[in-house]
Each structure stands twice: as structure tokens, then as C-alpha cells.
Design an enzyme around this catalytic site. Structure first.
Site, PDB file in Angstrom:
ATOM      1  N   SER A  99       0.837  -1.207   0.000  1.00 38.22           N
ATOM      2  CA  SER A  99       0.000   0.000   0.000  1.00 38.22           C
ATOM      3  C   SER A  99       0.869   1.253   0.000  1.00 38.22           C
ATOM      4  O   SER A  99       0.634   2.189  -0.773  1.00 38.22           O
ATOM      5  CB  SER A  99      -0.908   0.025   1.232  1.00 38.22           C
ATOM      6  OG  SER A  99      -1.778  -1.078   1.230  1.00 38.22           O
ATOM      7  N   ARG A 137       0.434   7.892   5.983  1.00 35.73           N
ATOM      8  CA  ARG A 137      -0.468   7.026   6.754  1.00 35.73           C
ATOM      9  C   ARG A 137      -1.888   7.573   6.757  1.00 35.73           C
ATOM     10  O   ARG A 137      -2.859   6.801   6.758  1.00 35.73           O
ATOM     11  CB  ARG A 137       0.041   6.798   8.190  1.00 35.73           C
ATOM     12  CG  ARG A 137      -0.780   5.726   8.944  1.00 35.73           C
ATOM     13  CD  ARG A 137      -0.051   5.129  10.140  1.00 35.73           C
ATOM     14  NE  ARG A 137       1.089   4.346   9.739  1.00 35.73           N
ATOM     15  CZ  ARG A 137       1.040   3.058   9.350  1.00 35.73           C
ATOM     16  NH1 ARG A 137      -0.114   2.413   9.353  1.00 35.73           N
ATOM     17  NH2 ARG A 137       2.120   2.437   8.976  1.00 35.73           N
ATOM     18  N   HIS A 149      -3.209   6.477   3.543  1.00 34.92           N
ATOM     19  CA  HIS A 149      -3.444   5.029   3.658  1.00 34.92           C
ATOM     20  C   HIS A 149      -4.778   4.737   4.347  1.00 34.92           C
ATOM     21  O   HIS A 149      -5.507   3.814   3.973  1.00 34.92           O
ATOM     22  CB  HIS A 149      -2.271   4.417   4.452  1.00 34.92           C
ATOM     23  CG  HIS A 149      -2.382   2.958   4.745  1.00 34.92           C
ATOM     24  ND1 HIS A 149      -2.745   2.480   5.985  1.00 34.92           N
ATOM     25  CD2 HIS A 149      -2.198   1.873   3.968  1.00 34.92           C
ATOM     26  CE1 HIS A 149      -2.758   1.151   5.949  1.00 34.92           C
ATOM     27  NE2 HIS A 149      -2.433   0.764   4.743  1.00 34.92           N
TER      28      HIS A 149
END
Lengths: 210, 210
Positions: free
Chosen positions: B13, B38, B41
Site C-alpha cells: 500500500s 499514513r 493510507h
């Protein structure tokens, strides 16, 4: 700061969302609007108006299931935490999440599968109806697909909104096809976006429709 | 489904996110990149690369505070639920959320203020340093602003990422100004977007930097 009462802030937020949807030329069918609008309210992201997919009458069906106290199983404790338990318990409903149970992690490690898959197997072994609320794990959706196609299992409803970059888009496309084929009602967010917050928002919208 | 192990999925990812950031011409300073990535994500939303605002060295500062076991106070149980408690407790840290405590609701009702404001007052009365992680309530940020400006209170760090349509944009602009003026380190997502998931992602990114 002219608004401080939570109920006033929420009403004003929904007024703004409706106004901007109109400006953007977004039109949502009647029973889907409360769900789509609450997801936008939770994310401030109007993209969801284009990507949320509903089986026919899904929002009303979900509301009816929750009204009957149908059990919810979710794949994240964060979604569990975000679901309005006050409203839910008023209808006798409960939210279960098996992810953090110790023997789930050990079983997943032993079998080389994800904790989400073990969790879904446990949920599918329970008697009675279950509403599945998947906000994180594509593997949870793939396990449900297998249970439906190979074991004749029938979820009462699937909310499928994992978020992410790997396996996510495909898992949502596949579970949607399976749900269509077997007549299982669903709300699925196509594409990469979603998450535990979106999952909880969908359930809370259905609860507030009652 | 070529990836099934969580750590492989996460690595893949982040590889995709880095690749697409490059394609989009997005460049993020070194210590901010793990946090911004993040958040992307967690949301699958690259908009955050343009709206996340960091005080100078904020990501490293936040990491250091967490390494020292600095207490976290949040305004939602959903953010609390999403923070990696395994990592956090390894450094002696803990997450507190006062929102659902019964006497918070009653005090808020009596005084005609929000539960978030009562919760922040309680947090500010604790001795020692506190990292504030605000994922929902603009009024929490406004209460902190007042405490800083009028009572000389100094949060150790402010993560300010409420989401929504009413008071949200303004509260984030104002707390950022106040934090700049008083030298309080911060990570704030400007604009409407944010949420408990984003709040938890920022803390988890700082924990994983260690």
C-alpha cells in the site's frame, strides 16, 4: 460560533450538505439520501455520492433489520465504537467484533489466514441473522463470498466499505456480484475509499431513519 | 489476491501511495511524509497531502513525546479505539477520553456547553504534559484556545483534525494561529476534512516512526 448544541450543528450541517449537493447537481434516490448524506457528514467528502452502491431498497431493508434487533458483526473495534449503541440497544440489537479475541489471532497465525477471515467464520457459525459491517478487511468480504457460494450461507445484509490500495477495489466488486446473484441486500462503497467511520455512519443513518 | 499477510499488504500500500504521489507531483518534507502517507493510507484520499499543516519538526516532536510516554487525551472513543495501544503501552503511554463519562454529559447540560468542552477542561486540570488528539469537536479546539490564551495553559502537542461543515474550518484556523503564537507544536488538517480515523492514523504514524 453561532451553533453550540449538537442537534443544531447536525441540522445545519445537513442543510449545508443538501445545498451543496444541489449546487453540484447531485441527486440521490429518497431512501438512499439519509445514508449518503450521513457518510458525507462523517467524511466531508462528496465523492461518496458517486461511489456508494445500494441494492434495491437497501437503506429501508437495513433499517428494518436493525429495528428487529438483528445482530451486527463488524471487522473493526473502531466501527463498533462508532455505532450508536444507545439507539441500537433500544431495539435490542448488539454489535460483535471478534478481531481482538486472543484465540482469533493465534488461529489465524496457525492457519496462515487473516484474523478477519477467522472472525467471519465465527460469525457465520452463529445461529440467526447477521448484518455484516466490514470497514477494513477485503479478506472478510472474500470469506463471506466463499461462505455464500460454497456453503449456502446467507448474510442478512452486507455493508462493504473497506478502504485501501491492495485487494480493496476487487473485493468490493466481487462481493457485489455475489450479493446480486444470491439476492443479498447490500450497501457497498465502490472504489478505494471507505473505512470504519464510513461503516459506522451507514449503520447510524439506518438507525436514525427509524 | 496475491497479498494476504497484513505486513505485506501495508508495505505494498505504501509503495502504491509513494508511486502515485510521485505521479501527481506531490512532494512532502522528510519527517512529515510518514504521517501524511499514513493518513492517505487510512482514507485513500490524496487531498490530505495539500491540507495537513505541521509546525516545524512536528512529526518528530510528536514521536518523541509518545516515546516519553506522554499522556494522550482525545475527544472521541473512536479515535481512542483506533490508536495502537500495543505500541503505545510499550512506551508507558495511555489514551484518555472523558466524553462518555456520565457526569460529563450532565455537567455539559447544566452549563449549556458541549461535552467536548467539559472533557477538555478536565484534561487541562491534570498535572503533567498532555498530547491533545481532537478528531471531532471544534468546541474542543476553541476551549483549548481559551485555556492557552487566558489561563496560560500549555498543551504539549495538538493534533487538530475535526471533520465537518459547521465551525470546523474556523476552529482549525484559530487554533493554528494560537499554537503558532504560543509556540505549541501541532498537526492540523486545514479545511473540512478529518475525523477520528485521521486522528488515530496520525498518532499511529508517530508511534511507527520510533
Amino acid at each position: 460560533m453561532s451553533f453550540t448544541r449538537p442537534e443544531d450543528i447536525e441540522a445545519e450541517s445537513f442543510r449545508i450538505i443538501a445545498e451543496e449537493m444541489k449546487e453540484k447537481g447531485i441527486s440521490i434516490p429518497g431512501d438512499e439520501a439519509p445514508v449518503t448524506m450521513r457518510v458525507i457528514h462523517t467524511t466531508a467528502d462528496f465523492d461518496y455520492s458517486a461511489t456508494l452502491a445500494f441494492s434495491k431498497g437497501a437503506a429501508e431493508k437495513l433499517s428494518r433489520l436493525l429495528k428487529q434487533g438483528t445482530r451486527i458483526v463488524t471487522d473493526t473495534n473502531m466501527a463498533k465504537s462508532g455505532i450508536n449503541k444507545g439507539l441500537l440497544s433500544g431495539y435490542g440489537g448488539e454489535v460483535l467484533c471478534f478481531m481482538a479475541e486472543k484465540n482469533v489471532a493465534s488461529e489465524a497465525a496457525e492457519r496462515g489466514i487473516t484474523r478477519a477471515m477467522v472472525s467471519m467464520e465465527r460469525a457465520a457459525s452463529l445461529t440467526g441473522d447477521t448484518v455484516y459491517v466490514i470497514g477494513n478487511a477485503p479478506t472478510a468480504l472474500m470469506l463471506l463470498k466463499e461462505k455464500i457460494e460454497e456453503d449456502g450461507y446467507r448474510p442478512a445484509f452486507i455493508v462493504g466499505v473497506p478502504v485501501g490500495f491492495v485487494n480493496v477495489v476487487k473485493s468490493k466488486e466481487e462481493i457485489r456480484k455475489t450479493a446480486e446473484t444470491y439476492g443479498i441486500p447490500y450497501i457497498i462503497n465502490m472504489g478505494r475509499k471507505g473505512g470504519s467511520n464510513v461503516a459506522a455512519a451507514i449503520i447510524n443513518a439506518a438507525l436514525k431513519m427509524l
